[in-house]
Scaffold this motif. Sequence first.
Motif, short mmCIF file in Angstrom:
data_model
loop_
_atom_site.label_atom_id
_atom_site.label_comp_id
_atom_site.label_asym_id
_atom_site.label_seq_id
_atom_site.Cartn_x
_atom_site.Cartn_y
_atom_site.Cartn_z
N TYR A 218 0.81 -1.21 0.00
CA TYR A 218 0.00 0.00 0.00
C TYR A 218 0.85 1.27 0.00
CZ TYR A 218 -3.79 -3.14 1.28
OH TYR A 218 -4.70 -4.16 1.28
N GLU A 219 1.92 1.26 0.80
CA GLU A 219 2.70 2.47 0.98
C GLU A 219 3.55 2.83 -0.24
OE1 GLU A 219 2.59 0.04 3.25
OE2 GLU A 219 1.36 1.03 4.79
N SER A 220 3.88 1.84 -1.08
CA SER A 220 4.74 2.13 -2.23
C SER A 220 4.13 1.63 -3.53
CB SER A 220 6.11 1.48 -2.03
OG SER A 220 5.98 0.07 -1.88
N ILE A 221 2.80 1.43 -3.52
CA ILE A 221 2.15 0.82 -4.68
C ILE A 221 2.28 1.68 -5.92
CG2 ILE A 221 -0.18 1.79 -4.37
CD1 ILE A 221 -1.21 -1.09 -4.88
N TRP A 222 2.41 3.00 -5.73
CA TRP A 222 2.51 3.91 -6.86
C TRP A 222 3.85 3.76 -7.58
CZ3 TRP A 222 6.36 7.71 -6.41
CH2 TRP A 222 6.95 7.80 -5.14
N LYS A 223 4.85 3.17 -6.89
CA LYS A 223 6.17 2.98 -7.50
C LYS A 223 6.25 1.66 -8.28
CE LYS A 223 9.00 5.38 -4.03
NZ LYS A 223 10.07 5.18 -3.04
N VAL A 224 5.36 0.74 -7.97
CA VAL A 224 5.45 -0.61 -8.49
C VAL A 224 4.75 -0.73 -9.84
CG1 VAL A 224 4.89 -3.03 -8.03
CG2 VAL A 224 5.49 -1.50 -6.13
N LYS A 225 5.41 -1.43 -10.76
CA LYS A 225 4.78 -1.70 -12.05
C LYS A 225 3.87 -2.92 -11.87
CE LYS A 225 5.67 -2.42 -16.96
NZ LYS A 225 6.70 -2.60 -18.02
N LEU A 226 2.57 -2.67 -11.91
CA LEU A 226 1.61 -3.72 -11.64
C LEU A 226 1.24 -4.48 -12.91
CD1 LEU A 226 -0.82 -1.73 -9.31
CD2 LEU A 226 1.00 -3.28 -8.60
N LYS B 55 5.05 14.60 -0.49
CA LYS B 55 4.94 15.39 0.75
C LYS B 55 3.76 14.90 1.58
CE LYS B 55 6.84 19.78 -0.97
NZ LYS B 55 6.50 21.19 -1.33
N VAL B 56 2.62 14.76 0.91
CA VAL B 56 1.41 14.32 1.61
C VAL B 56 1.58 12.89 2.13
CG1 VAL B 56 -1.04 13.78 1.33
CG2 VAL B 56 -0.09 15.84 0.28
N ARG B 57 2.10 12.02 1.27
CA ARG B 57 2.32 10.62 1.64
C ARG B 57 3.24 10.50 2.84
NH1 ARG B 57 6.53 7.52 0.06
NH2 ARG B 57 6.29 5.25 0.26
N LEU C 97 -4.55 7.86 2.05
CA LEU C 97 -3.43 7.58 1.16
C LEU C 97 -3.92 6.95 -0.15
CD1 LEU C 97 -0.41 7.60 0.68
CD2 LEU C 97 -0.24 5.42 1.89
N ALA C 98 -4.92 6.08 -0.07
CA ALA C 98 -5.48 5.45 -1.27
C ALA C 98 -6.11 6.51 -2.18
CB ALA C 98 -6.51 4.40 -0.90
N ILE C 99 -6.78 7.48 -1.57
CA ILE C 99 -7.42 8.54 -2.37
C ILE C 99 -6.37 9.43 -3.01
CG2 ILE C 99 -8.97 10.53 -2.28
CD1 ILE C 99 -10.42 9.09 0.06
N TYR C 100 -5.33 9.79 -2.26
CA TYR C 100 -4.26 10.61 -2.85
C TYR C 100 -3.53 9.85 -3.96
CZ TYR C 100 -4.57 14.55 0.38
OH TYR C 100 -4.99 15.66 1.05
N THR C 101 -3.37 8.54 -3.79
CA THR C 101 -2.73 7.74 -4.83
C THR C 101 -3.58 7.76 -6.10
OG1 THR C 101 -1.72 6.28 -3.17
CG2 THR C 101 -1.84 5.45 -5.42
N HIS D 97 3.78 12.70 5.18
CA HIS D 97 3.06 13.18 6.37
C HIS D 97 2.13 12.09 6.91
CE1 HIS D 97 1.03 15.97 9.07
NE2 HIS D 97 -0.13 15.57 8.57
N ILE D 98 1.41 11.41 6.00
CA ILE D 98 0.47 10.35 6.42
C ILE D 98 1.23 9.19 7.05
CG2 ILE D 98 -1.13 8.59 5.56
CD1 ILE D 98 -2.04 10.65 3.46
N LEU D 99 2.34 8.77 6.43
CA LEU D 99 3.10 7.63 6.94
C LEU D 99 3.75 7.94 8.28
CD1 LEU D 99 4.81 6.24 3.70
CD2 LEU D 99 2.73 5.46 4.84
N ILE D 100 4.17 9.20 8.47
CA ILE D 100 4.74 9.61 9.77
C ILE D 100 3.68 9.47 10.86
CG2 ILE D 100 5.52 11.62 11.10
CD1 ILE D 100 7.07 12.48 8.58
N ASN D 101 2.45 9.90 10.57
CA ASN D 101 1.37 9.79 11.56
C ASN D 101 1.04 8.33 11.86
OD1 ASN D 101 1.06 12.55 11.87
ND2 ASN D 101 -0.52 12.71 10.28
N ILE D 102 1.08 7.48 10.83
CA ILE D 102 0.84 6.05 11.04
C ILE D 102 1.92 5.45 11.94
CG2 ILE D 102 0.80 3.78 9.90
CD1 ILE D 102 -0.50 5.17 7.48
N GLN D 103 3.17 5.83 11.68
CA GLN D 103 4.29 5.32 12.47
C GLN D 103 4.19 5.79 13.92
OE1 GLN D 103 6.40 3.03 11.51
NE2 GLN D 103 7.37 3.03 13.53
N LYS D 104 3.78 7.04 14.11
CA LYS D 104 3.61 7.58 15.47
C LYS D 104 2.55 6.78 16.22
CE LYS D 104 5.00 12.42 14.79
NZ LYS D 104 4.52 13.83 14.72
#
Length: 372
Positions: free
Chosen positions: A216-224, A295-297, A276-280, A299-306
Amino acid sequence: MKLYRISIDDLLNMVSVGLKKPILEDDLLSNSIELNYLKRIDKIFNKGLHYYLDPKALDESKEESIFFRKEKFNTELNIEARKVVNRFEEFKISLSAISKLAEINIERRIPIFSVNDNAKEIAAEVRKVLYPIFSSEKKEFLRSLITKFAETNILVFEFVETWNKKDNANVDGFFLEPFVIVLKRLQHSFRREIFTLVHELGHYLLNEEEVEKLEYESIWKVKLSKVERWCNDFAYYFLIGSYDSIINKFDVANSDNDYYHERIKEISLRTHLSELAIYTRLLYQGKISLTNYEKVRSHILINIQKFKEQLKLQREQEKAQGKKQKGSAPKPINSPLLVSTIQTAFYEGIISEYEVCKHLNIKPDKFSKYIP
């Protein structure tokens, strides 16, 4: 060993852990084997000692396991993942046999589609049949989805891994022909589990088996692959529903409009699609630049990690204070299709009270709740 893709050297290394004198190949592949060695082997395969005493030849047919039907998967599966898949494959075979004996019809009710079909149009069509009354409670919405799926003979299982488990299965979900979807319970991320369920529904609709960990976190980088892209598109449109028309009216998201943060947060709450899914999706549509998306991603991942760190810190503090861990391990949601099948099989005298408790994962004192 073939099922789990383990070589003899891999097996020897596993069973020799903690021993001063390693176990040798001749110790395992001779005409007889020491009981202690057999117990070490069973810690890997979890079959029970009776399994190794059965003289019947093991079946390597495609009907027996997805690992004999398919060579490659989207994820390089670890042994724990293969154990989970094998467990539910065996359960599926057992349940199919029970259904036949009890004369229960579990035939497919939804047609098979193709990646050439429009995922958005198919999602709109399938929503009419499988989308439940929306609940703001994520777990209840997940339960409602599982119930809806059961109405069309799609059987959904959850499996639970406790937070302190040493080795975890690197799999989020999978689809097994012809009608089984399995999900990992994500107690603190039901949105992710919901998306996984609908993604695997996409595999069911295409009748394309898969076992995977969705990135989910890097799906935009992956060639599906075409199948994976179709399943992701389907899951998005199935969950977003009519809110897609609102997102389509967005201009390019940037700092001037605060990246539509509040509106996307509201849509997330009303659909259980993660922000994150909507921003993707906005990135795919060219409605946010890659720089701003990152930038947005971030911020979201930092909050998830916190959030994860807070949970971990809370557990450590409770342990240091001598407090017992709150609650027990979460219980998997039982599909109504599973419950009704087991009930009918019991009434028909096909399975025993013990087997009812085993299949439904309940204690004997809960038996009367399911078998009135």
